[in-house]
Write a protein that holds these residues in place. Sequence first.
Motif, short mmCIF file in Angstrom:
data_model
loop_
_atom_site.label_atom_id
_atom_site.label_comp_id
_atom_site.label_asym_id
_atom_site.label_seq_id
_atom_site.Cartn_x
_atom_site.Cartn_y
_atom_site.Cartn_z
N ILE A 20 33.42 25.40 32.23
CA ILE A 20 34.03 25.52 33.58
C ILE A 20 35.64 26.32 33.00
O ILE A 20 36.60 26.90 33.39
N TYR A 21 36.20 25.54 32.19
CA TYR A 21 37.29 25.25 31.57
C TYR A 21 37.83 26.75 30.28
O TYR A 21 38.41 26.37 29.38
N GLY A 22 37.02 27.30 30.45
CA GLY A 22 36.89 28.33 29.51
C GLY A 22 37.84 29.90 29.68
O GLY A 22 38.93 29.63 30.48
N HIS A 23 38.00 30.71 28.70
CA HIS A 23 39.60 31.45 29.05
C HIS A 23 38.68 32.71 28.16
O HIS A 23 38.06 32.71 27.74
N PHE A 24 40.07 33.17 27.56
CA PHE A 24 39.32 35.02 28.24
C PHE A 24 40.61 36.03 27.30
O PHE A 24 41.73 35.47 27.84
N LYS A 59 43.59 24.08 21.24
CA LYS A 59 42.74 22.78 20.74
C LYS A 59 42.68 21.66 21.52
O LYS A 59 41.98 20.31 21.85
N LYS A 60 44.64 21.41 21.85
CA LYS A 60 44.67 20.35 22.72
C LYS A 60 44.39 20.16 24.39
O LYS A 60 44.65 19.09 25.00
N ILE A 61 43.46 21.25 24.51
CA ILE A 61 43.29 20.98 25.90
C ILE A 61 41.89 21.70 26.21
O ILE A 61 41.55 21.86 26.76
N ASN A 62 41.59 21.43 24.83
CA ASN A 62 39.85 21.29 24.47
C ASN A 62 39.52 22.68 25.30
O ASN A 62 38.39 22.46 25.84
N TYR A 384 49.42 26.32 31.86
CA TYR A 384 48.05 25.55 30.89
C TYR A 384 48.79 23.55 31.22
O TYR A 384 47.44 23.04 30.79
N HIS A 385 49.06 23.18 31.31
CA HIS A 385 49.27 21.88 31.78
C HIS A 385 48.13 21.38 33.13
O HIS A 385 48.14 20.37 32.77
N VAL A 386 48.03 22.58 34.25
CA VAL A 386 47.02 22.37 34.33
C VAL A 386 45.17 21.53 33.82
O VAL A 386 45.25 20.86 34.13
N PHE A 387 45.68 22.81 32.90
CA PHE A 387 44.55 23.13 31.76
C PHE A 387 43.86 21.01 31.24
O PHE A 387 43.17 21.06 30.84
N GLU A 388 45.31 21.31 30.97
CA GLU A 388 45.30 20.14 29.75
C GLU A 388 45.05 18.46 30.84
O GLU A 388 44.34 17.22 30.40
N MET A 389 45.73 18.56 32.08
CA MET A 389 45.95 17.36 33.37
C MET A 389 43.88 17.65 33.61
O MET A 389 43.85 16.10 33.27
N TYR A 390 43.56 18.68 33.68
CA TYR A 390 41.79 18.47 33.76
C TYR A 390 40.88 18.59 32.79
O TYR A 390 39.67 17.92 33.55
N LYS A 391 41.06 18.32 31.93
CA LYS A 391 40.26 18.80 30.94
C LYS A 391 39.59 16.85 31.12
O LYS A 391 38.17 17.28 29.95
N ASP A 395 32.80 18.29 31.08
CA ASP A 395 30.99 17.49 31.11
C ASP A 395 31.02 16.01 31.69
O ASP A 395 30.18 14.95 31.72
N ALA A 396 31.97 15.62 32.71
CA ALA A 396 31.39 14.50 33.34
C ALA A 396 30.88 14.68 34.85
O ALA A 396 30.51 15.37 34.79
N THR A 397 30.06 13.52 35.35
CA THR A 397 29.16 13.72 36.55
C THR A 397 30.34 13.86 38.07
O THR A 397 31.06 13.17 38.11
#
Length: 510
Positions: A20-24, A59-62, A384-391, A395-397
């Motif tokens: 869900i946290y993919g990019h384009f 890489k820092k935002i997985n 970017y910072h939202v994606f870093e915070m939300y990482k 794969d969590a439940t």
Amino acid sequence: MTSLINIDKKNNNQTISRHIYGHFAEHLGRCIYEGIWVGEESPIPNTRGIRNDVVEALKKINIPNLRWPGGCFADEYHWKDGIGPREDRPTIVNTNWGKVTENNHFGTHEFMDLCEQLETEPYICGNVGSGTVQEMQEWIEYLTFDGESPMTKLRRKNGRDKPWKLKYFGIGNENWGCGGKMRVEYYADKYRNYQTYVKDLSGNEIYKIACGPQEADYHWMEVMMREGMDRTEPDKDAIIENIWDYHRPEMNGISLHYYTRNRANYSSATDFDETLWFDYMKRTMKIEEIIENHTAIMDKYDPNKEVGVIIDEWGTWFKVEPGTNPGFLYQQNTLRDAIIASINLNIFNNHCDRVHMANIAQVVNVLQAMILTEGEKMILTPSYHVFEMYKVHQDATLLPTNVSSPFYTHEDDQLPMINVSASQDQSGQINISICNIHPNQSDEIILNLEGITKDSKVIGRVLTAEKINAHNTFETPNNVEPAKFDDFKLAQNKLTVNMPSKSVLVLQIK
């Protein structure tokens, strides 16, 4: 104002896919060339022509997957133009985006190298609009086959002995529009034809993604779910328990595109008032209704939810920055974009039973970018910072939430003020992401969560700013960035939070 959030730790049978946290990354404007690819001779630090700073930041935002080469570009892209010695590759015209010429220096090998550097899954979109079945078949063979064949000989000649692993492959892009202006009935047959030749070779298994609808085109979804699957009759002696036993999917996923934009009035990314702020929040929240309506159609044909919704283009779309090429879609990125990213990701998380992947558009220098570059300079955007915070959700439940929120009222309209998703990772840590869309009002939030005690450890980070149009520039790159948050009180099974206006908050509870 007070919101009440109840978090259910018992009904936790869904996983929030990291995809869900993919990019384009499309061949559009300065996304590939300058944003990712600078060439091996560039003074900008690079590894085999790919910018080191961009790779390090992503890489820092997985980053879990990266979609390429488009977008509209995909259905005019002929992959053999982008292999072999770079000096021998033909120059092409990018007819969709700015009518600029490209030298094809970034092609299949370079993209797969980028994915290996990022340690991410490649997601390649094939050419249905102007390509052939043979062309698509040969690309799959070139990428994934480990035996002897003309395509493997060609790959080895070009310096790659062993095949790559390729999981995600899209059969066309926006074939209702720039990908051929097809009727869905026609595309459904084209899809069945083309996907037949996207084969699993040498142990590689491909997740096939069909071109799905634009926004609320429910007819497109209905036809694709009805026609886009195998109608092979079962063996007469077989025991068939339900329709899904023999109507096996020929597609693993179906795309959905939704941009937060006002087509009738594209406005500035940075110069806007509260009316436009509210308008874009409302347009963003519309995606939940669209997902739910498409899911209802899919459930008729796929009750076990085996086919995923792949939201492989989403994000904000504003006017380009003054003085830039209109075909390059270069826009700034403000706190408003961060709030919109937060809303979308919360919605995708909460619908992870059907949403298997999403790809924000786009990764560098285009639309709602994670990164902006200017020569050797690079800045990270609020998104970017939202994606870093939300990482933490990857794969969590999923933990279902029930939210009672005050309304944010503007003029004669209103929206829920608070937007939430929650998860629990394998270590037992609870992750709660909340956004407050109100630009002027803070909110007291009472979180009810079984197991919280005064001795629980809570870590909070918040993203906000003084102004709704705050953004990072090359002169002030840290104007909008996450900060420590500790304005909360712990009690038995309860956490009370004082959440600032126009903010994104992530809480981690151990």
